[in-house]
Design a protein around this motif. Structure first.
Motif, PDB file in Angstrom:
ATOM      1  N   GLU A 192     105.946  28.947  81.222  1.00  0.00           N
ATOM      2  CA  GLU A 192     107.367  28.080  81.826  1.00  0.00           C
ATOM      3  C   GLU A 192     107.675  29.038  82.712  1.00  0.00           C
ATOM      4  N   ILE A 193     107.567  28.403  83.913  1.00  0.00           N
ATOM      5  CA  ILE A 193     107.897  29.307  85.206  1.00  0.00           C
ATOM      6  C   ILE A 193     108.718  28.577  86.085  1.00  0.00           C
ATOM      7  N   ALA A 194     109.825  29.292  86.579  1.00  0.00           N
ATOM      8  CA  ALA A 194     110.703  28.635  87.639  1.00  0.00           C
ATOM      9  C   ALA A 194     110.522  29.371  88.980  1.00  0.00           C
ATOM     10  N   ARG A 253     116.966  30.251  83.346  1.00  0.00           N
ATOM     11  CA  ARG A 253     117.155  31.079  81.766  1.00  0.00           C
ATOM     12  C   ARG A 253     116.291  30.514  80.888  1.00  0.00           C
ATOM     13  N   GLU A 254     115.607  29.255  81.086  1.00  0.00           N
ATOM     14  CA  GLU A 254     114.686  28.781  80.249  1.00  0.00           C
ATOM     15  C   GLU A 254     113.320  29.245  80.514  1.00  0.00           C
ATOM     16  N   ALA A 255     113.057  29.872  81.506  1.00  0.00           N
ATOM     17  CA  ALA A 255     111.591  30.249  82.127  1.00  0.00           C
ATOM     18  C   ALA A 255     111.496  31.853  81.509  1.00  0.00           C
ATOM     19  N   GLU A 256     110.008  31.930  81.316  1.00  0.00           N
ATOM     20  CA  GLU A 256     109.643  33.201  80.852  1.00  0.00           C
ATOM     21  C   GLU A 256     109.316  34.022  82.329  1.00  0.00           C
ATOM     22  N   SER A 283     118.334  45.277  85.003  1.00  0.00           N
ATOM     23  CA  SER A 283     117.565  46.197  84.540  1.00  0.00           C
ATOM     24  C   SER A 283     118.135  46.131  83.296  1.00  0.00           C
ATOM     25  N   GLY A 284     117.035  46.352  82.120  1.00  0.00           N
ATOM     26  CA  GLY A 284     117.320  46.420  80.969  1.00  0.00           C
ATOM     27  C   GLY A 284     117.113  44.946  80.171  1.00  0.00           C
ATOM     28  N   ARG A 285     117.137  44.084  80.918  1.00  0.00           N
ATOM     29  CA  ARG A 285     116.971  42.733  80.363  1.00  0.00           C
ATOM     30  C   ARG A 285     115.681  42.042  80.736  1.00  0.00           C
ATOM     31  N   ALA A 286     115.334  42.306  81.995  1.00  0.00           N
ATOM     32  CA  ALA A 286     113.749  41.903  82.480  1.00  0.00           C
ATOM     33  C   ALA A 286     113.049  42.751  81.899  1.00  0.00           C
ATOM     34  N   ARG A 341     120.690  37.230  89.004  1.00  0.00           N
ATOM     35  CA  ARG A 341     121.279  38.233  88.046  1.00  0.00           C
ATOM     36  C   ARG A 341     121.039  38.280  86.613  1.00  0.00           C
ATOM     37  N   ALA A 342     121.714  39.301  85.773  1.00  0.00           N
ATOM     38  CA  ALA A 342     121.247  39.201  84.222  1.00  0.00           C
ATOM     39  C   ALA A 342     121.590  37.727  83.831  1.00  0.00           C
ATOM     40  N   GLY A 343     122.532  37.196  84.053  1.00  0.00           N
ATOM     41  CA  GLY A 343     122.955  35.684  83.498  1.00  0.00           C
ATOM     42  C   GLY A 343     121.960  34.771  83.773  1.00  0.00           C
ATOM     43  N   HIS A 344     120.941  35.007  84.607  1.00  0.00           N
ATOM     44  CA  HIS A 344     120.118  33.881  85.387  1.00  0.00           C
ATOM     45  C   HIS A 344     118.844  33.929  84.535  1.00  0.00           C
ATOM     46  N   ILE A 345     118.583  34.968  83.665  1.00  0.00           N
ATOM     47  CA  ILE A 345     117.295  35.125  83.026  1.00  0.00           C
ATOM     48  C   ILE A 345     117.329  35.258  81.731  1.00  0.00           C
ATOM     49  N   THR A 346     116.515  35.088  80.988  1.00  0.00           N
ATOM     50  CA  THR A 346     116.144  35.184  79.372  1.00  0.00           C
ATOM     51  C   THR A 346     115.755  36.753  79.200  1.00  0.00           C
ATOM     52  N   GLU A 347     116.028  37.433  78.074  1.00  0.00           N
ATOM     53  CA  GLU A 347     115.437  38.607  77.881  1.00  0.00           C
ATOM     54  C   GLU A 347     113.981  38.856  77.689  1.00  0.00           C
ATOM     55  N   GLY A 348     113.508  39.656  78.443  1.00  0.00           N
ATOM     56  CA  GLY A 348     112.000  39.996  78.389  1.00  0.00           C
ATOM     57  C   GLY A 348     111.373  39.092  79.615  1.00  0.00           C
ATOM     58  N   SER A 349     112.094  38.500  80.430  1.00  0.00           N
ATOM     59  CA  SER A 349     111.339  37.811  81.318  1.00  0.00           C
ATOM     60  C   SER A 349     110.750  38.785  82.580  1.00  0.00           C
TER      61      SER A 349
END
Ligand code: NAD
Length: 274
Positions: free
Chosen positions: A151-153, A191-194, A239-242, A207-215
């Motif tokens: 899943e790629i945005a 947020r839905e994309a890996e 940092s710490g979320r991606a 920013r952090a709110g745009h991504i899912t953990e580990g993306s």
């Protein structure tokens, strides 16, 4: 979670090795003219790096200033050689479409001539894609292996990055979402994309709110600010979320340059057999 910062030097070096071998097999130095507005600091610095990288692999990159009027630039664009690049900013008196048409499909190494863009659209094996789009695909394959089912945005839908990139990812059977300036709720898609690949030139957009953990975040954007070059990704925020973010400018940038050199040697090879 630790966030890895990816630099593209190692991958770029491998691609350049391949280009060097192809130049040796060709038996002569491919020649690419590089038209630029040298008064633009960004263009001048980029041209200098290109000349040095090309020289490393045996390609002759010849910088030249844009002439002062449209007729003279038209003549410049039709000059002999294997390849021709018209660096941004291009003079306001000539349109981008005309530039691509005058360069022609054979000497176009930016993937902007309609025939080359069409080759990417149709997934042709020998298509000559824009270097940045190819660089993003190669980086992702390096990191993930097969892109099938991913899943790629893609954020940004320009002719030089977002659009061809989306098509190339589709070709590899990824599920691709393309966002742009008129996307109503960017974060709901990213947020839905890996993997999020951002190519907007809007500093700190992701920013952090745009991504899912580990993306995984590929940051194509390059913005000159008083603090130096920054990208589309707000590094502090993610940092710490991606799990991984590409460095700006040393992530996608060096791989893009290597892919451009590939396109130049491809143009020279095609000329040799035509
Ligand atoms: P462009 O201006 O042609 O296109 C920008 C795209 O981003 C458009 O599709 C626009 O709709 C979208 N966009 C703008 N604001 C947005 C927002 N707030 N939310 C979502 N989408 C938005 O730019 P370009 O030529 O594609 O370049 C984009 C960036 O990539 C620039 O910073 C450029 O310097 C950089 N770039 C880097 C490389 C590299 O090798 N790293 C190569 C080419 C371009």
């Amino acid at each position: 979670m630790d966030t890895t910062i990816f630099t593209g030097f190692e991958l770029a070096a491998r691609i350049k090795q391949g280009v060097k071998a192809r130049v040796a097999a060709l038996g002569r130095r491919p020649r690419c003219t590089l038209l630029l507005d040298g008064s633009n600091a960004g263009a001048a610095a980029y041209a200098q790096r290109l000349v040095a990288s090309a020289d490393d692999v045996g390609i002759e990159m010849v910088p030249a200033e844009y002439a002062a009027n449209a007729e003279a630039v038209r003549t410049q664009l039709q000059a002999e050689g294997d390849a021709m690049m018209a660096l941004y900013p291009i003079p306001s008196f000539i349109g981008r479409d005309e530039v691509a048409r005058l360069i022609g499909p054979e000497r176009d190494v930016d993937g902007l001539h309609p025939l080359n863009a069409g080759g990417v659209l149709l997934g042709e094996r020998n298509a000559r894609p824009p270097a940045t789009a190819r660089a993003c695909v190669l980086i992702l394959e390096e990191l993930l292996g097969s892109l099938k089912g991913r899943e790629i945005a893609v954020v940004g839908a320009s002719a030089v990055v977002g659009r061809p990139l989306a098509l190339m990812l589709l070709d590899r059977e990824a599920t691709v979402t393309v966002c742009h300036a008129a996307t109503a709720d960017l974060a709901s898609h990213t947020r839905e994309a890996e993997v999020v690949i951002s190519a907007t030139g809007v500093a700190g957009l992701i920013r952090a709110g745009h991504i899912t953990e580990g993306s995984i975040l590929l940051d194509v954007g390059i913005v000159r600010t008083e603090k130096g070059l920054v990208g589309d990704v707000d590094l502090e925020s993610v940092s710490g979320r991606a799990s991984l973010v590409t460095h700006v400018p040393d992530g996608v940038g060096p791989v893009t340059t290597a892919c451009l050199l590939e396109n130049i040697v491809s143009a020279a090879e095609a000329r040799a057999i035509s």
